[in-house]
Structures are given as C-alpha cells and as structure tokens.
Design a protein around this motif. Sequence first.
Motif, PDB file in Angstrom:
ATOM      1  N   HIS A  26       0.803  -1.115  -0.118  1.00 42.84           N
ATOM      2  CA  HIS A  26      -0.007  -0.043   0.013  1.00 42.84           C
ATOM      3  C   HIS A  26       1.041   1.373  -0.118  1.00 42.84           C
ATOM      4  CE1 HIS A  26      -3.984  -1.753   0.624  1.00 42.84           C
ATOM      5  NE2 HIS A  26      -3.385  -2.864   1.070  1.00 42.84           N
ATOM      6  N   SER A  27       1.388   1.498  -1.139  1.00 41.00           N
ATOM      7  CA  SER A  27       2.512   2.665  -1.197  1.00 41.00           C
ATOM      8  C   SER A  27       1.731   3.946  -1.004  1.00 41.00           C
ATOM      9  CB  SER A  27       3.022   2.677  -2.736  1.00 41.00           C
ATOM     10  OG  SER A  27       2.051   2.513  -3.685  1.00 41.00           O
ATOM     11  N   GLU A  28       0.397   3.949  -0.891  1.00 41.74           N
ATOM     12  CA  GLU A  28      -0.455   5.336  -0.656  1.00 41.74           C
ATOM     13  C   GLU A  28      -0.158   5.692   0.832  1.00 41.74           C
ATOM     14  OE1 GLU A  28      -3.347   2.117   0.161  1.00 41.74           O
ATOM     15  OE2 GLU A  28      -1.945   2.687  -1.420  1.00 41.74           O
ATOM     16  N   ILE A  29       0.248   4.750   1.583  1.00 41.51           N
ATOM     17  CA  ILE A  29       0.615   5.183   2.886  1.00 41.51           C
ATOM     18  C   ILE A  29       2.189   5.497   3.074  1.00 41.51           C
ATOM     19  CG2 ILE A  29       0.579   4.111   5.305  1.00 41.51           C
ATOM     20  CD1 ILE A  29      -1.485   2.088   4.591  1.00 41.51           C
ATOM     21  N   LYS A  30       2.318   7.010   3.177  1.00 43.06           N
ATOM     22  CA  LYS A  30       3.676   7.365   2.906  1.00 43.06           C
ATOM     23  C   LYS A  30       4.133   7.791   4.226  1.00 43.06           C
ATOM     24  CE  LYS A  30       3.174   8.079  -1.518  1.00 43.06           C
ATOM     25  NZ  LYS A  30       3.882   7.300  -2.740  1.00 43.06           N
ATOM     26  N   PHE A  31       3.548   7.822   5.596  1.00 40.18           N
ATOM     27  CA  PHE A  31       4.232   8.148   6.783  1.00 40.18           C
ATOM     28  C   PHE A  31       3.782   7.391   7.962  1.00 40.18           C
ATOM     29  CE2 PHE A  31       3.546  12.104   3.980  1.00 40.18           C
ATOM     30  CZ  PHE A  31       4.761  12.461   3.742  1.00 40.18           C
ATOM     31  N   VAL A  32       4.615   7.538   8.940  1.00 41.80           N
ATOM     32  CA  VAL A  32       4.314   7.056  10.122  1.00 41.80           C
ATOM     33  C   VAL A  32       4.295   8.386  11.176  1.00 41.80           C
ATOM     34  CG1 VAL A  32       5.368   5.664  12.083  1.00 41.80           C
ATOM     35  CG2 VAL A  32       4.902   4.702   9.850  1.00 41.80           C
ATOM     36  N   SER A  33       3.399   8.212  12.089  1.00 42.51           N
ATOM     37  CA  SER A  33       3.418   9.017  12.985  1.00 42.51           C
ATOM     38  C   SER A  33       3.250   8.485  14.522  1.00 42.51           C
ATOM     39  CB  SER A  33       2.447  10.080  12.993  1.00 42.51           C
ATOM     40  OG  SER A  33       1.989  11.131  13.933  1.00 42.51           O
ATOM     41  N   LEU A  34       4.286   8.760  15.506  1.00 40.22           N
ATOM     42  CA  LEU A  34       4.181   8.188  16.825  1.00 40.22           C
ATOM     43  C   LEU A  34       3.368   9.135  17.722  1.00 40.22           C
ATOM     44  CD1 LEU A  34       7.787   7.205  17.405  1.00 40.22           C
ATOM     45  CD2 LEU A  34       5.918   5.695  16.864  1.00 40.22           C
ATOM     46  N   ILE A  35       2.109   8.547  18.381  1.00 44.63           N
ATOM     47  CA  ILE A  35       1.317   9.342  19.088  1.00 44.63           C
ATOM     48  C   ILE A  35       1.469   9.012  20.651  1.00 44.63           C
ATOM     49  CG2 ILE A  35      -1.123   9.632  19.282  1.00 44.63           C
ATOM     50  CD1 ILE A  35       0.052  10.255  16.658  1.00 44.63           C
ATOM     51  N   GLY A  36       1.996  10.036  21.338  1.00 37.89           N
ATOM     52  CA  GLY A  36       1.820   9.957  22.880  1.00 37.89           C
ATOM     53  C   GLY A  36       0.923  11.021  23.257  1.00 37.89           C
ATOM     54  N   ILE A  37       0.633  10.688  24.498  1.00 39.76           N
ATOM     55  CA  ILE A  37      -0.531  11.474  24.969  1.00 39.76           C
ATOM     56  C   ILE A  37       0.021  12.071  26.371  1.00 39.76           C
ATOM     57  CG2 ILE A  37      -2.803  11.777  25.755  1.00 39.76           C
ATOM     58  CD1 ILE A  37      -2.409  10.546  22.812  1.00 39.76           C
ATOM     59  N   LYS A 110      -5.134   7.206  -4.798  1.00 41.39           N
ATOM     60  CA  LYS A 110      -5.485   7.029  -3.624  1.00 41.39           C
ATOM     61  C   LYS A 110      -5.044   8.333  -2.657  1.00 41.39           C
ATOM     62  CE  LYS A 110      -5.603   2.144  -3.966  1.00 41.39           C
ATOM     63  NZ  LYS A 110      -5.202   0.787  -3.384  1.00 41.39           N
ATOM     64  N   PRO A 111      -5.713   8.610  -1.591  1.00 38.43           N
ATOM     65  CA  PRO A 111      -5.127   9.555  -0.765  1.00 38.43           C
ATOM     66  C   PRO A 111      -3.993   9.285   0.103  1.00 38.43           C
ATOM     67  CG  PRO A 111      -7.357   8.445   0.225  1.00 38.43           C
ATOM     68  CD  PRO A 111      -7.213   8.138  -1.097  1.00 38.43           C
ATOM     69  N   ILE A 112      -3.134  10.100   0.344  1.00 39.72           N
ATOM     70  CA  ILE A 112      -1.873  10.035   1.314  1.00 39.72           C
ATOM     71  C   ILE A 112      -2.423   9.336   2.630  1.00 39.72           C
ATOM     72  CG2 ILE A 112       0.294  10.922   1.998  1.00 39.72           C
ATOM     73  CD1 ILE A 112       0.297  10.348  -0.883  1.00 39.72           C
ATOM     74  N   GLY A 113      -1.513   8.513   2.911  1.00 44.98           N
ATOM     75  CA  GLY A 113      -1.884   8.050   4.497  1.00 44.98           C
ATOM     76  C   GLY A 113      -0.947   7.941   5.428  1.00 44.98           C
ATOM     77  N   THR A 114      -1.034   7.968   6.629  1.00 45.10           N
ATOM     78  CA  THR A 114      -0.040   8.005   7.735  1.00 45.10           C
ATOM     79  C   THR A 114      -0.524   6.955   8.881  1.00 45.10           C
ATOM     80  OG1 THR A 114       0.357  10.580   7.419  1.00 45.10           O
ATOM     81  CG2 THR A 114       0.700   9.456   9.441  1.00 45.10           C
ATOM     82  N   VAL A 115       0.313   6.343   9.205  1.00 42.52           N
ATOM     83  CA  VAL A 115       0.024   4.969  10.184  1.00 42.52           C
ATOM     84  C   VAL A 115       0.325   5.944  11.532  1.00 42.52           C
ATOM     85  CG1 VAL A 115       0.539   2.940  11.174  1.00 42.52           C
ATOM     86  CG2 VAL A 115       0.695   3.277   8.858  1.00 42.52           C
ATOM     87  N   ARG A 116      -0.794   6.072  12.292  1.00 41.83           N
ATOM     88  CA  ARG A 116      -0.804   6.546  13.858  1.00 41.83           C
ATOM     89  C   ARG A 116      -0.346   5.399  14.622  1.00 41.83           C
ATOM     90  NH1 ARG A 116      -3.050  11.333  15.047  1.00 41.83           N
ATOM     91  NH2 ARG A 116      -3.864  10.475  17.039  1.00 41.83           N
ATOM     92  N   ILE A 117       0.838   5.430  15.059  1.00 42.60           N
ATOM     93  CA  ILE A 117       1.296   4.460  16.231  1.00 42.60           C
ATOM     94  C   ILE A 117       1.326   4.919  17.677  1.00 42.60           C
ATOM     95  CG2 ILE A 117       3.040   3.084  16.872  1.00 42.60           C
ATOM     96  CD1 ILE A 117       4.138   2.895  13.985  1.00 42.60           C
TER      97      ILE A 117
END
Length: 632
Positions: A26-37, A110-117
């Motif tokens: 799924h090459s449309e997923i271009k980024f990763v973001s680490l989610i700390g609260i 497809k829209p650009i995606g970011t995996v929120r971890i």
Amino acid sequence: MFKDLIYVIPKEKHSEEDLRDILTSHSEIKFVSLIGIDLSGNDTDERIPMKVFLEDISGFIQGAIQTDGSSVVLPGIATLNNAKVDMIADTDVNWFVDYNFEFIDEETSKPIGTVRIPCFLIHEGKAVDSRHILKAATTYVKDTLFDSYKKYPELLAAYGAAFDDVSDVIATAATELEFWVKTPEDKAEVQELFTSQVLQEQYWTRTKGVVRSALEETLLLMEMYGLDPEMGHKEVGGVKAHLTESGNLTHVMEQLEIDWKYADALQAADNELFVRTLVKETFRRYGLDVTFLAKPIDGVAGSGEHTHLSIALKLKNGKRFNLYASTDNNFLSIYGYGSLMGILKNYEVINPIVSATNDSLRRLKPGFEAPVCIVTSLGHSVDVPSRNRTILLGAIRDLNNPMATRFELRAPNPFTNTYLALAALFVTSIDGISYAISNKKTEADLLAELSKADGEETAYLEKDRAYRSEEDVFEDYSDEERSRLFGKAPATVYENVLALDKYTEKVDVLKSGNVFTEEILNSFRIGVERRWLTEIDSRIISDYTDEIRSFKKLHCVENALDLDVANWQKVNDLRQYLLKNSYSTKSLFTSVKDAINAGDYATVSELQIKMDAKIAELRSLYNEYKNNLLDI
C-alpha cells in the motif's frame, strides 16, 4: 470513500513481517506518526517518511524513539534542562491509518495515508504519559480482582467457575461525543438559540444539506475503521439554517452527537481521540467548523462526553460476564455497588481530572441537567431502570441484556483527558469493590449503605452525606439542601484542584497500585493551574474586553426617553467598573491581572467568580437597554 484502503492495522498484525507486507503493498501510505498523550490529553503528531520506518521496523516497534519533552505538557518532569523523552510503540492496540483526502497520490490515485502508532512516553526510565496511566489502572483492576478470586474463590460460584477457569478481567469503556457545528464566521443570537433549545426544536430532528452529508460520511468512515458507530443525531442545541437562492444552506448552527460501541478501556480512549480528528476533518471538507468546547455559547446547552465504564470477567471456555450486573435480581452486583460507592466517595479528587478547564466548569452549572452533584440514581424499582439525567453518575441497565449494565459519568466534556479520567474512575472503583469483598458484603448490604440518609453512619460512605436520589436534584431540592446532601460544586479551576490538598486520604486512593504517583499528580496540577491563569489573562479578559467595547450607545439624545438614558448609564457604569482604570481606582480586569502576576491564586479565583457574574449582569443590562429602543 475508498473501499480498497487499509484503515486499521490490528494488533495481531504488528510483527515486522506483517507490517512490511502491508505497507509495501500500500504505497499510498507514505508516513508514520508516533502518538504520545501528555498529561493534558494533547497527542503528538509528526510525519516520519515510510522509507525511514521500513528501514528499521524493529527499531520503531521494539526500541525507543526520542523526542523533546519540553514540547509536551509534562511540567516538573520533562524540563528544559532535562527534556529528553523516549517514545515506545504500543503493539497491543489497533493502529489507525489517517488519510489526507485532499492530497491524492499520483501513482495510486488514492489519498496519502499516515499510520498513527500509539506509544508511551518514558522519562528517565519511568512512563509519564496518559496512556500508560490508564494501562496501569486497567492492570490494577485485573490484578486486584485476580487476587480476590484466589483468596475468595466462592466469589466465582455465581458464574459457575473456579479460579483456574478465569482467563481475564477486562476494564471496558465507551464515550459519547457531542459537538457544535457551524458555517465559518456566522453567529446566531443567544436568545434565538435559547428559545429553540427550550422549545426542543432541534433535538433529534432531521439533518439537512452539508450537515447531513458530513454526518453520514463520518459514520461511514467510522465503519471503515471498525469503530462500530451506533448512531449520529442532532442534540438539543441549534437553530434552523438559512437557504440561499442556489439551494445551499448557510447560517448553520447545530449541535450533534455521535455514539459508538464499547472497547477495552485503553482502546476506547484511543478510539475517541481518533474520532475527534475524523469528525473535525470530515466536517471541514464540507466547509463547516466544529468545536468541541464544553460551553462554546453562554446561556445555551453545552457539549458533554458522557463516559461509560464497566468490568467484564472472561473465562477460558470463552464465556463472558458483566461483573456489574446482579446475579440475584438486584439493581447491581457487589462489584457494581462497590464500584459506584468507590467513585462517589472519592469524586472530589476525580473531579479535578475530569473538569480541568475554565470551559468545563462553565458547563457544570446548576440547571438544565448539568451534573454538578455527587449523587447517583438506580431507579424506583429493580424492574424500572433509572433515566434520571440530573445526577452525576447513573447506573444504566437493560433488563434483557445484563452485558449492557454500566455506569455513565455525565460530567466529562470533549476536552476531558479520557485516559486520566478513566484511570481515576477504575482506581476508585477498586477501592469500593475491595471494601465490599473484604467485608463480605451482600448486594442487599451495599444497596442499603448506598441509599443511606445524611447523618447515618456506615462503614464506608461518609456520615454527613447522601449518595442516592431518584428525584430531580434541581427541582426537588433547594440550593442549600443540594449542597448539604451532595456537596458544593467548585466554581473555578482553582477551587477544584484544592481538593487535592483537602482530601489527602482520597488522594491516597488515587495513588493505589502506583497508578497516579505524587510526581504525576503534581505535574498534572501544575499544568492545570498554568492553563487556568494563562487563559484568564490572555484569552478570557481579552474576549470580555472586545465584548464590552461592542456594547455601544445606540440612542440619539433628541429621541431618547429618560428610561433609555438611565439604562445606558447603568451599562456604561458597569463597563467602566470592569475595564477602565483611573489614577485613583483600578478596574476589575486590572485587579485580576495583578493577582495573577502576584501568584495569588485564591484572589484570582474570587475575582474570576465576580468578573463572570458582572459580565452576565452587563449582558442582561445591555439587552434591556437595547430592547427598549425603537430605532437602532
């Protein structure tokens, strides 16, 4: 809507091999973001190129990524001279893929995606983030009940089980999200909104135009993300929109609510955080503003985020039981009664976590179902579940579905830090449950104690308080009776956080299981007080100043009657009292600012109450003045 997108990477697919397969296909997923609260509930957000992630997947999911802790709200912990914070990925929850539907990848269309971890924030070897605190609370629930079953195996007889049959104890939760939506820059008259609210012209009525489209797309997207939406509908606030010549709606001003199903507590909090973003971005694509403020408009219904919780017992044979549901034709089980009593007894130290902002306390005023009293309702009889909407914490029961038994805390708002609120609720629940179990209390015993009259001494609940009412707490009690029976609600953020000093034994309950440490509570409090003062100084007084300056003289001297002149004099005198300094006197606003600069929190709190009351008086006087004029 793109049905061939990957919306969720479930926790079962977090191995390096699975992640590489999913992300490379799924090459449309271009980024990763680490989610700390952080402790204020703010989530981190960055864009790490997918190439970087794929080069070292194991480093991201098993190692630690460093960030600057001074950029998040961890006062007294991550300081400027010691700000390094490690981010540790949480592989035990679902990861959402956040899509930018306004940025289409040329290669895939497809829209650009970011995996929120989602991750945990670690400072000097200790977890200091909101997600970790909630995870620690749910672990504490599980460990405590496991220990109880080991010590008192007879507790499991009602479920046809022995200790070796128990697989898990799961703290579960859900939230209801209310919000206001409007067309940008448009404003509705408060009186018009108030009238519509009282007449219930908007409640559960049909959505139209762009509001309907945005709401429906949000619900469909939630389904794609596996969030199981149950409904979306209009709430009580709002006014009818205007129709333009082209058939479009303008002057939109509506209050909506979205509900979705339960999950385990940590996943539920992650889900809510993502849904807020999903709602805001979806409605924005339709040209609509969304606000999650608890009380965006004075005099009109605020937005709540009723928070539901329960505890489930899971056996190794797959059977699942709701521990709050009675096994003996009662309102609740011993766990349900104990949990309810634990929360109510200790709510004074939960409230600073639930209601931590000026905005939250504006909503929690007596009247219009505002949950300001520490009191519960069970129902007049076991066969008739309660729907008393004036209480703080209600027992929700479905007679045909014991799994639906839960508690609904009505005080939270969309900006409540759900992670910390749930953690506090579950920790204090265990205090009451432990009392019930260790003292071998029956359901009847606990019902009698919960239903105690004020002045009646019991083993757990406080003597001079009442905790249950099946009546309308606003209609059937005077102000004095409400305060005496159920406690006086704090009027300011400062009054609220003072409970952490006043109720030391209850703070000790929060610290049970090392869930809330002294360091965490101190950091949280510093952050709350800083925001309280900064908002008063830099936003509230500024907004009040603009409002005061907008209250201008509207009458002409030659056409004015003596009443008009007198009305304007009252308005202008109050305007000057609030805003205008002289050589010999200070305005109320200046006195507030002086108290802030002096660090005199008690005086700031007293003056804030006075300031808000004078602003309300000024608005009323100006409306009275304006309504008597024929020509404006």
